[in-house]
Design an enzyme around this catalytic site. Structure first.
Site, mmCIF file in Angstrom:
data_model
loop_
_atom_site.group_PDB
_atom_site.id
_atom_site.type_symbol
_atom_site.label_atom_id
_atom_site.label_comp_id
_atom_site.label_asym_id
_atom_site.label_seq_id
_atom_site.Cartn_x
_atom_site.Cartn_y
_atom_site.Cartn_z
ATOM 1 N N TRP A 1 1.285 5.748 -1.409
ATOM 2 C CA TRP A 1 0.999 6.887 -2.276
ATOM 3 C C TRP A 1 1.994 7.058 -3.403
ATOM 4 O O TRP A 1 1.882 8.006 -4.171
ATOM 5 C CB TRP A 1 0.860 8.164 -1.447
ATOM 6 C CG TRP A 1 -0.576 8.451 -1.209
ATOM 7 C CD1 TRP A 1 -1.434 7.691 -0.463
ATOM 8 C CD2 TRP A 1 -1.332 9.538 -1.737
ATOM 9 N NE1 TRP A 1 -2.693 8.258 -0.488
ATOM 10 C CE2 TRP A 1 -2.645 9.392 -1.251
ATOM 11 C CE3 TRP A 1 -1.027 10.620 -2.549
ATOM 12 C CZ2 TRP A 1 -3.664 10.292 -1.582
ATOM 13 C CZ3 TRP A 1 -2.036 11.517 -2.865
ATOM 14 C CH2 TRP A 1 -3.343 11.347 -2.392
ATOM 15 N N TYR B 1 0.822 -1.203 0.000
ATOM 16 C CA TYR B 1 0.000 0.000 0.000
ATOM 17 C C TYR B 1 0.863 1.263 0.000
ATOM 18 O O TYR B 1 1.901 1.299 0.652
ATOM 19 C CB TYR B 1 -0.898 0.018 1.241
ATOM 20 C CG TYR B 1 -1.718 1.264 1.299
ATOM 21 C CD1 TYR B 1 -2.777 1.428 0.423
ATOM 22 C CD2 TYR B 1 -1.403 2.301 2.164
ATOM 23 C CE1 TYR B 1 -3.513 2.595 0.415
ATOM 24 C CE2 TYR B 1 -2.141 3.475 2.168
ATOM 25 C CZ TYR B 1 -3.194 3.611 1.296
ATOM 26 O OH TYR B 1 -3.911 4.769 1.292
HETATM 27 N N1 LIG Z 1 -1.742 7.797 12.681
HETATM 28 C C1 LIG Z 1 -2.099 7.958 11.413
HETATM 29 N N2 LIG Z 1 -1.572 7.156 10.469
HETATM 30 C C2 LIG Z 1 -1.954 7.303 9.189
HETATM 31 C C3 LIG Z 1 -2.885 8.284 8.800
HETATM 32 C C4 LIG Z 1 -3.425 9.115 9.814
HETATM 33 O O1 LIG Z 1 -4.258 9.990 9.542
HETATM 34 N N3 LIG Z 1 -3.001 8.932 11.095
HETATM 35 N N4 LIG Z 1 -3.258 8.403 7.484
HETATM 36 C C5 LIG Z 1 -3.178 7.203 6.675
HETATM 37 C C6 LIG Z 1 -3.390 7.497 5.269
HETATM 38 S S1 LIG Z 1 -4.874 8.244 4.882
HETATM 39 C C7 LIG Z 1 -2.520 7.147 4.305
HETATM 40 S S2 LIG Z 1 -2.981 7.375 2.669
HETATM 41 C C8 LIG Z 1 -1.238 6.537 4.616
HETATM 42 C C9 LIG Z 1 -0.097 7.030 3.719
HETATM 43 O O2 LIG Z 1 0.961 6.167 3.763
HETATM 44 P P1 LIG Z 1 1.984 6.038 2.529
HETATM 45 O O3 LIG Z 1 1.256 6.184 1.263
HETATM 46 O O4 LIG Z 1 2.752 4.806 2.737
HETATM 47 O O5 LIG Z 1 2.881 7.321 2.757
HETATM 48 P P2 LIG Z 1 3.902 8.061 1.803
HETATM 49 O O6 LIG Z 1 4.752 8.876 2.688
HETATM 50 O O7 LIG Z 1 3.183 8.784 0.729
HETATM 51 O O8 LIG Z 1 4.775 6.894 1.203
HETATM 52 C C10 LIG Z 1 5.043 6.740 -0.138
HETATM 53 C C11 LIG Z 1 6.417 6.143 -0.314
HETATM 54 O O9 LIG Z 1 6.577 5.840 -1.688
HETATM 55 C C12 LIG Z 1 7.843 6.319 -2.122
HETATM 56 N N5 LIG Z 1 7.741 6.578 -3.574
HETATM 57 C C13 LIG Z 1 7.277 7.675 -4.199
HETATM 58 N N6 LIG Z 1 7.358 7.527 -5.534
HETATM 59 C C14 LIG Z 1 7.879 6.303 -5.754
HETATM 60 C C15 LIG Z 1 8.188 5.571 -6.932
HETATM 61 O O10 LIG Z 1 8.019 6.033 -8.054
HETATM 62 N N7 LIG Z 1 8.697 4.315 -6.773
HETATM 63 C C16 LIG Z 1 8.902 3.772 -5.546
HETATM 64 N N8 LIG Z 1 9.398 2.530 -5.487
HETATM 65 N N9 LIG Z 1 8.634 4.454 -4.413
HETATM 66 C C17 LIG Z 1 8.122 5.686 -4.522
HETATM 67 C C18 LIG Z 1 8.102 7.533 -1.281
HETATM 68 O O11 LIG Z 1 9.480 7.852 -1.252
HETATM 69 C C19 LIG Z 1 7.545 7.093 0.072
HETATM 70 O O12 LIG Z 1 8.502 6.422 0.829
HETATM 71 O O13 LIG Z 1 -0.893 6.807 5.979
HETATM 72 C C20 LIG Z 1 -1.906 6.390 6.878
HETATM 73 N N10 LIG Z 1 -1.412 6.468 8.234
HETATM 74 N N1 LIG Z 2 -1.079 18.516 3.072
HETATM 75 C C1 LIG Z 2 -1.516 17.263 2.960
HETATM 76 N N2 LIG Z 2 -2.702 17.014 2.372
HETATM 77 C C2 LIG Z 2 -3.170 15.747 2.284
HETATM 78 C C3 LIG Z 2 -2.414 14.642 2.752
HETATM 79 C C4 LIG Z 2 -1.157 14.931 3.369
HETATM 80 O O1 LIG Z 2 -0.442 14.022 3.836
HETATM 81 N N3 LIG Z 2 -0.748 16.242 3.449
HETATM 82 N N4 LIG Z 2 -2.907 13.364 2.631
HETATM 83 C C5 LIG Z 2 -3.999 13.106 1.695
HETATM 84 C C6 LIG Z 2 -4.679 11.846 2.021
HETATM 85 S S1 LIG Z 2 -3.972 10.381 1.541
HETATM 86 C C7 LIG Z 2 -5.863 11.788 2.652
HETATM 87 S S2 LIG Z 2 -6.601 10.286 2.966
HETATM 88 C C8 LIG Z 2 -6.553 13.003 3.077
HETATM 89 C C9 LIG Z 2 -6.962 12.887 4.534
HETATM 90 O O2 LIG Z 2 -7.990 13.726 4.813
HETATM 91 P P1 LIG Z 2 -8.551 13.806 6.305
HETATM 92 O O3 LIG Z 2 -8.553 12.475 6.928
HETATM 93 O O4 LIG Z 2 -9.839 14.546 6.254
HETATM 94 O O5 LIG Z 2 -7.404 14.715 6.942
HETATM 95 P P2 LIG Z 2 -6.831 14.924 8.420
HETATM 96 O O6 LIG Z 2 -5.853 16.034 8.275
HETATM 97 O O7 LIG Z 2 -6.343 13.682 9.000
HETATM 98 O O8 LIG Z 2 -8.072 15.406 9.249
HETATM 99 C C10 LIG Z 2 -8.919 16.457 8.815
HETATM 100 C C11 LIG Z 2 -9.432 17.258 9.983
HETATM 101 O O9 LIG Z 2 -10.120 16.407 10.894
HETATM 102 C C12 LIG Z 2 -9.891 16.884 12.211
HETATM 103 N N5 LIG Z 2 -10.190 15.840 13.179
HETATM 104 C C13 LIG Z 2 -9.385 14.878 13.676
HETATM 105 N N6 LIG Z 2 -10.050 14.100 14.545
HETATM 106 C C14 LIG Z 2 -11.305 14.600 14.616
HETATM 107 C C15 LIG Z 2 -12.480 14.249 15.354
HETATM 108 O O10 LIG Z 2 -12.510 13.303 16.136
HETATM 109 N N7 LIG Z 2 -13.584 15.013 15.154
HETATM 110 C C16 LIG Z 2 -13.599 16.083 14.316
HETATM 111 N N8 LIG Z 2 -14.727 16.770 14.197
HETATM 112 N N9 LIG Z 2 -12.522 16.435 13.607
HETATM 113 C C17 LIG Z 2 -11.393 15.699 13.755
HETATM 114 C C18 LIG Z 2 -8.451 17.295 12.165
HETATM 115 O O11 LIG Z 2 -8.146 18.190 13.210
HETATM 116 C C19 LIG Z 2 -8.310 17.905 10.788
HETATM 117 O O12 LIG Z 2 -8.467 19.303 10.810
HETATM 118 O O13 LIG Z 2 -5.725 14.164 2.955
HETATM 119 C C20 LIG Z 2 -5.020 14.233 1.732
HETATM 120 N N10 LIG Z 2 -4.373 15.526 1.708
HETATM 121 MO MO LIG Z 3 -4.964 8.629 2.592
#
Ligand SMILES: Nc1nc2c(c(=O)[nH]1)N[C@H]1C(S)=C(S)[C@@H](COP(=O)(O)OP(=O)(O)OC[C@H]3O[C@@H](n4cnc5c(=O)[nH]c(N)nc54)[C@H](O)[C@@H]3O)O[C@H]1N2
Ligand SMILES: Nc1nc2c(c(=O)[nH]1)N[C@H]1C(S)=C(S)[C@@H](COP(=O)(O)OP(=O)(O)OC[C@H]3O[C@@H](n4cnc5c(=O)[nH]c(N)nc54)[C@H](O)[C@@H]3O)O[C@H]1N2
Ligand SMILES: [Mo]
Length: 838
Positions: free
Chosen positions: A165, A163
């Site tokens: 990004w 999994y």
């Molecule tokens: N506690 C907590 N944990 C969370 C979340 C949270 O809200 N709270 N959010 C979750 C969510 S929504 C998500 S989507 C995940 C994200 O988790 P990830 O998608 O695993 O996070 P990234 O940092 O985007 O990791 C992408 C990796 O791919 C590598 N990469 C980029 N381009 C390439 C390429 O072309 N080839 C290869 N081989 N590698 C490449 C980058 O260098 C990086 O190491 O985290 C989750 N984890």
């Molecule tokens: N800059 C930036 N943008 C991103 C990403 C990133 O890594 N960086 N990741 C992308 C990805 S993969 C995803 S999935 C999306 C994630 O999108 P979201 O999951 O919506 O993003 P978060 O920043 O985790 O949380 C959004 C808001 O929810 C609030 N929040 C947290 N817990 C609670 C709660 O219990 N109740 C309420 N009411 N609010 C709460 C947080 O304070 C925050 O302001 O964002 C995408 N956009």
């Molecule tokens: Mo995500």
């Protein structure tokens, strides 16, 4: 649920508009034939890039369209594209990711693994003792190990769920390429779902008939005209739409600006003061984290008891309100879910809750929900309850009313252009590949966030969305394009689980904690070192952009495509993997089929070479029908012909299917279920809730290893936001290094004392790089600040088995010990040459 993430990410635009009348770019009508380049399996040389002294090369990335300014072969600047309405400052870090000190330079193998074989000294993973090997040697080791594991333990013992990004681009999609290699050479275990919307995307098909979370919302021009009250419920477009899954269009920014200009009233319900709330001068309501379901129930109860709900809408467009009502009134369990009851749990006073109900009902109200609340224990309930609330308000399908589930994500709500859809390389499922988007080809699928549980419990039976899965035995894991040592929860449990693996292989371009914990590390190119093609805007689909190579590959980096082609070749499937096509053949092919689709829609795209050489994105028109899109309008207009995809064809406030599963942690109507821990929870041991929002200065962990970190880090640690009240009580000052801890783990972080976070909550964004003081010791202090040392690894529920990254409590103290250095951003200890094997 047979779809996988990559498909889900692509916005469904099944409702294709009528053919465009306008021609938007002059081009020859001739279709360029696919050029048949000579087939070669050896690593493709990029060829010398034109050696002009200075040039500007168009490309795109998660952060937007940019021009790479190249001087003497070096990218000196990534200049945002002139038509980008709001470029993100992160682009500066994107450029640095090519050159950062954390770049992986050569293929590397962990010494113990190389010298003693698979599974040797598993506790030593992460200690940095790598040996540099040649590419030939590395490919041979990988191919032999895949074969050994398949033979000894069965196909399912190879995990290719990988999994993450990755980077955008229709060809160099490393996750698909990994699966393509594995599919063509045998079977493997894959993953289903994602970390983003793991709970919502499983429950919503029961409730609204589709996954919704990656689908278009009512567009901003409609909101600006019709909406009185825009409720951002844990929803921050100004932060989260800095990036997109494809190439960011940043359409949310002009969208939000339209709301501001139209004077739309904004309310932000969030433990944090968000950027969007700031920009719109919104009203900030801060409930205790994880208590939104009681807050919503309190509002719903007020609507019902004050007769403000829309009974006609409930009767005509929903089913199951009658089953839900006794729970809401307390008739079924003796507890009315009234404003007083809700106030007790969520910390918002009862008058405010009642006031919200009245304002929601008397205004044209749009409820915009983010994803964080479904990334929590029992996270299915908040999404379901929000839809229920919208049903009671009865404005779904009216211009500017109802709910929207992607206003914060990839600029949902920015109108969709009339564009063809680019095809992408296939994952080789079923042997074929062509230009199909990946289909599931693996033997076994596990819910994506249950990988650690799987490693620890092979053979165990798991409930998942109404079916039963037997968890496979896994001995080899291969990751490309993800960072599980950032994204997965409960880092220490994960370290324990990782010891079950014989072999862990990683392709990446930087020394993330994941790469550091690998046995074999293969350095790949960044997308700025290769060519590709992508769409601009996940929802907007406004342009097609050539992702042109900006600079030569650094050190010994190879494209994932070439790496997997070479592994496939070693396993006898090289020809099937490449289909004899070069990088540019593939890209040209994707473009050509889009050109055919465009013509069917009455548009003429230029021939490929003209497009490629133009050095600018190709624009597609926006038609009024899409500009003024109203979600669920067709259902409202005709609930029979426009029926939803649910069992009853209506919004389901009660689900018979879910009732049939009999899950104790996912009842058949929206319900408040105590999470395992929360701020002021009945059995909660720690005083502070930990919010792990998505970072403002990164995309998850991406860019953490670049110079951009300096714009936010505190003493080179991940920021920990604290309310002055909580900081003072602990004698912590802004800029102090603090230790954040609970029973699961401990991290260092840098205190940022701010009123922008409510008392009782600290915020440490996800994605900080894991940097254990002693990598051999489970529970060791993380020196940089990876919040997932503190979060629980449990599932949301048996229904979706999704992650609970945004559940978690702990405490903070000033760190008084000797401050350990942060080492994770430099090269691991490399003893190159000592066992150079070739
Ligand atoms: N506690 C907590 N944990 C969370 C979340 C949270 O809200 N709270 N959010 C979750 C969510 S929504 C998500 S989507 C995940 C994200 O988790 P990830 O998608 O695993 O996070 P990234 O940092 O985007 O990791 C992408 C990796 O791919 C590598 N990469 C980029 N381009 C390439 C390429 O072309 N080839 C290869 N081989 N590698 C490449 C980058 O260098 C990086 O190491 O985290 C989750 N984890
Ligand atoms: N800059 C930036 N943008 C991103 C990403 C990133 O890594 N960086 N990741 C992308 C990805 S993969 C995803 S999935 C999306 C994630 O999108 P979201 O999951 O919506 O993003 P978060 O920043 O985790 O949380 C959004 C808001 O929810 C609030 N929040 C947290 N817990 C609670 C709660 O219990 N109740 C309420 N009411 N609010 C709460 C947080 O304070 C925050 O302001 O964002 C995408 N956009
Ligand atoms: Mo995500």
């Amino acid at each position: 649920m047979s779809k996988k993430t990559d498909e889900l990410r692509v916005v469904s635009n099944a409702d294709v508009a009528s053919p465009g009348r306008r021609r938007f770019l002059q081009g020859s009508a001739a279709t360029a034939a696919l050029s048949a380049m000579p087939f070669s399996l050896s690593f493709l040389s990029k060829g010398a890039l034109a050696q002009e002294a200075t040039k500007e090369v168009i490309s795109g990335c998660h952060w937007g369209v940019f021009k790479g300014v190249v001087e003497d072969g070096r990218a000196v600047e990534f200049k945002p594209w002139g038509d980008d309405p709001q470029p993100t400052p992160m682009l500066q870090g994107v450029r640095d990711s090519i050159y950062s000190a954390s770049r992986i330079r050569y293929p590397m193998v962990r010494r113990a693994w190389l010298e003693q074989g698979p599974g040797a000294d598993p506790d030593g993973r992460g200690d940095g003792d790598f040996v540099r090997v040649s590419w030939d040697k590395a490919i041979e080791l990988v191919a032999n190990e895949i074969t050994r594991v398949r033979e000894q333990h069965g196909q399912q013992a190879v995990y290719g769920g990988s999994y993450g990004w990755k980077s955008p681009g229709k060809l160099h999609n490393c996750k698909t390429l990994l699966r393509r290699m594995l599919n063509l050479t045998g079977g493997f275990t894959s993953s289903i779902g994602d970390y983003s919307t793991g709970a919502a995307q499983v429950i919503l098909p029961y409730v609204t008939g589709s996954i919704e979370v990656y689908e278009q919302c009512t567009t901003y021009p409609v909101l600006a005209e019709h909406t009185d009250l825009m409720v951002f419920w844990g929803c921050d477009p100004h932060n989260n739409s800095q990036i997109s899954w494809q190439v960011a269009d940043h359409g949310a920014f002009p969208g939000i600006e339209m709301l501001k200009e139209a004077g739309v009233k904004a309310i932000s319900i969030d433990p944090l003061k968000t950027l969007t709330c700031d920009y719109l001068d919104g009203e900030w309501i801060a409930p205790k984290p994880q208590t939104d379901v009681p807050l919503m129930l309190g509002i719903a109860h007020t609507l019902l008891s004050e007769d403000l709900h829309d009974q006609e809408f409930l009767d005509r467009y929903t089913s199951g309100f009658e089953e839900f009502k006794p729970y809401l009134t307390g008739e079924s369990d003796g507890q009315p879910k009234d404003a007083e009851w809700a106030a007790e749990i969520c910390g918002i006073d009862a008058d405010t809750i009642r006031d919200l109900a009245r304002r929601f009902a008397s205004s044209r109200t749009m409820l915009a929900l983010g994803y964080s609340m479904q990334r929590q224990h029992h996270g299915e309930q908040s999404t379901w309850m929000l839809v229920t609330l919208a049903c009671m308000l009865g404005q779904i399908g009216l211009p500017g009313g109802g709910y929207g589930l992607s206003y914060h994500y990839s600029s949902g709500g920015a109108p969709t252009h009339n564009s063809p859809i680019l095809k992408a390389i296939g994952d080789g499922a079923g042997g074929g590949s062509g230009g199909s988007v990946d289909e599931s080809g693996s033997d076994v699928m596990i819910p994506v966030a249950r990988f650690v549980e799987t490693l620890l419990n092979p053979g165990k039976t798991m409930q998942f969305n109404g079916s039963e899965i037997e968890l496979p035995l896994i001995k080899l894991a291969y990751w490309a394009g993800g960072n599980p040592f950032a994204h997965h929860q409960d880092r220490n449990e994960m370290l324990r689980a990782w010891r079950e693996l014989d072999t862990f292989i990683v392709n990446d371009f930087q020394w993330t904690a994941t790469a550091r914990h690998a046995d074999i590390v293969l350095p790949c190119t960044t997308s700025y070192e290769r060519n590709d093609i992508e769409q601009v805007g996940d929802y907007a689909l406004s342009h097609i952009v050539a992702m042109r190579q900006v600079v030569e590959p650094q050190f010994e980096a190879r494209d994932d495509f070439d790496i997997f082609a070479a592994i496939a070749d070693k396993l006898g499937k090289g020809r099937e993997f490449t289909e004899g096509r070069s990088e540019m053949d593939w890209i040209r092919g994707f473009y050509e089929s889009a050109k055919i689709e465009a013509r069917a829609k009455g548009m003429e795209m230029p021939v490929f070479d003209v497009f490629w050489e133009s050095n600018k994105p190709l624009a597609f028109p926006l038609e009024d029908e899409k500009k003024y899109f109203v979600r669920h309008a067709s259902f409202r207009e005709d609930p029979i012909l426009g029926a939803l995809g649910t069992a009853t064809g209506k919004f389901e406030i009660y689900s018979r299917a879910i009732a049939g599963y009999g899950y104790d942690d996912c009842p058949p109507h929206p319900t408040w279920l105590e999470p395992i821990e929360r701020l002021d929870g009945p059995d909660t041991q720690y005083p502070l809730s930990i919010a792990s929002n998505h970072p403002r200065g990164r995309l998850h962990s991406q860019l953490c290893g670049t110079e951009f970190r300096k714009t936010y880090a505190v003493q080179n640690r991940e920021p920990c936001w604290m309310n002055p009240h909580d900081a003072k009580a602990r004698n912590i000052k802004d800029g102090d290094v603090v230790r954040v801890f609970n029973d699961r783990g401990q991290i260092l972080a840098g205190a940022v004392v701010t009123e922008d976070v409510m008392p009782g909550v600290v915020r440490v964004s996800e994605g900080g790089w894991f940097d254990p003081l002693n990598p051999r010791e489970i529970g060791s202090l993380c020196c940089y600040g990876d919040v997932n040392n503190l979060t629980p690894g449990i599932a949301t529920s048996k229904l979706s088995q999704a992650n609970c990254g945004q559940t978690g409590v702990g405490d903070v103290e000033k760190f008084e010990g000797d401050l350990p250095e942060v080492l994770v951003f430099s090269q691991p200890e490399i003893r190159s040459g000592s066992s150079e094997a070739s």
